[in-house]
Design a protein around this motif. Sequence first.
Motif, short mmCIF file in Angstrom:
data_model
loop_
_atom_site.label_atom_id
_atom_site.label_comp_id
_atom_site.label_asym_id
_atom_site.label_seq_id
_atom_site.Cartn_x
_atom_site.Cartn_y
_atom_site.Cartn_z
N THR A 127 0.90 -1.16 0.44
CA THR A 127 -0.10 0.06 0.20
C THR A 127 0.87 0.82 -0.32
OG1 THR A 127 -2.16 -1.17 1.33
CG2 THR A 127 -2.28 1.41 1.18
N THR A 131 1.44 3.84 -2.95
CA THR A 131 0.84 5.30 -2.64
C THR A 131 2.16 6.68 -3.12
OG1 THR A 131 -0.64 5.07 -1.50
CG2 THR A 131 0.57 7.08 -0.66
N PHE A 143 -4.67 8.34 1.04
CA PHE A 143 -4.41 7.14 1.66
C PHE A 143 -4.76 6.85 2.94
CE2 PHE A 143 -0.50 9.24 1.28
CZ PHE A 143 0.10 9.24 2.84
#
Length: 469
Positions: A127, A131, A143
């Motif tokens: 993740t 981002t 995010f």
Amino acid sequence: MSNVPEVLSRAHLIGIGGAGMSGIARILLARGARVSGSDAKDSRTFLTLRAQGAEIAIGQRAENLDAFDGGPSAVIVSTAIKETNPELVAARERGITVLHRAEALAALMTGHRVACIAGTHGKTSTTSMLTVALQHCRLDPSFAIGGDLNESGANAHHGEGGIFVAEADESDGSFLTYSPSVAVVTNVEPDHLDHHGTAEAYVAVFTEFARRIEPGGVLIVCADDGPAAELAARAEAEGVRVRRYGRSVTESGDARVLAYTPGDDGGVVRISLQGNEIDVKVAVPGEHMAFNAVAALLAGVELGAPVDGLAEGLAAFGGVRRRFEFKGRSGDVRVYDDYAHHPTEVDAQLRAVRHAAGPGRVVVVFQPHLYSRTKTFSAEFAKALGLADEVVVLDVYGAREEPEPGVTGALIADQITDAKAHYEPAFDRAATLAADLAGPGDLVVTMGAGDVTQLGPEIIAELDRRSEG
């Protein structure tokens, strides 16, 4: 307030200092909502939240719900909050809407193109990589991540780019609240059986997650992970578009991993994508991190970002706090901290640590997390920790669980055969023991999901004291 659903316009977060909860608070504040919250103890996280306007109380009491006139429009909780919590009891008595953390985050995703990263291991790093790569492409995503990005020191952000990237937590099944257009599953390996009960139930929840993908969306999976590959096949049979990455990939539209070359400052993964061979530099060590980068690259492409820009962004990714995070050095002894708390994670990280250590030895201070996980995986932990040279095993960090007779760190330490093992039940003696074991040129890593993270600075200070003496 147009960016905030009315139900979240005055939000009170119980346990606001947690990684997930503080991230929601950041986004709410950035969108103009009024935010209050409470936690059992103060935290450096609160400095930023208070500066943004949050009202935060230390200690949990019913009157904390009265921070704003009219009281909160919603009270947000995580699975860790017990029904007996005085603020939750008061909220239910007053008829205030109570939302799970995932429900609040799903509400904040409304109107965005959503990418959710799931999997037993690697979801925080993946993740974070996605981002940073999207930010490099100037897409300014919102995010919410389970760890702080080293680049910004933040775990969440309200962006203006119309994209929302979120870590999707399977531990309590709450990721079934989301409806992503891009879903990534890095791997599927039974864990969190204290909640799911059986390995079959754990696997089944990922099948349900794949069914949550929006029509026309895509599921991205690691083809080298058997259960994830099976998940992909089931999803494809149900009409979900699937893209795969890994060494076993054969389709030209997917990302085939051709090679991984480790280096002193990370490594390079070569992939074949859409008929082109691409080298992606990864500044964090370990082949598992390189695979996470490939997953992020595929997700970024699905979100409309250019391959070259994504690759440049991934090369600039500086890591996540508590993911092989450098804490400092004393002389030529380096000290790191890592969040690994499942045998597969420990194994993967220690393989990367061995390369980073060079000719030096690896000294691990490991703190088991959860009694149920320690009991279930003690032999697997012992095997993984055997990749080190010296291992200090602390007692179990119980978190939400009550102690279980006979389940201590000794259960793991006694089964370690490939390294010198030391069971140290006294937390306050761990730093001294680690300093005793570390020699010139060695690498020390504190490892686990609990308060073992506090020991890094103490180990450095103890080593410094000895060198000065």
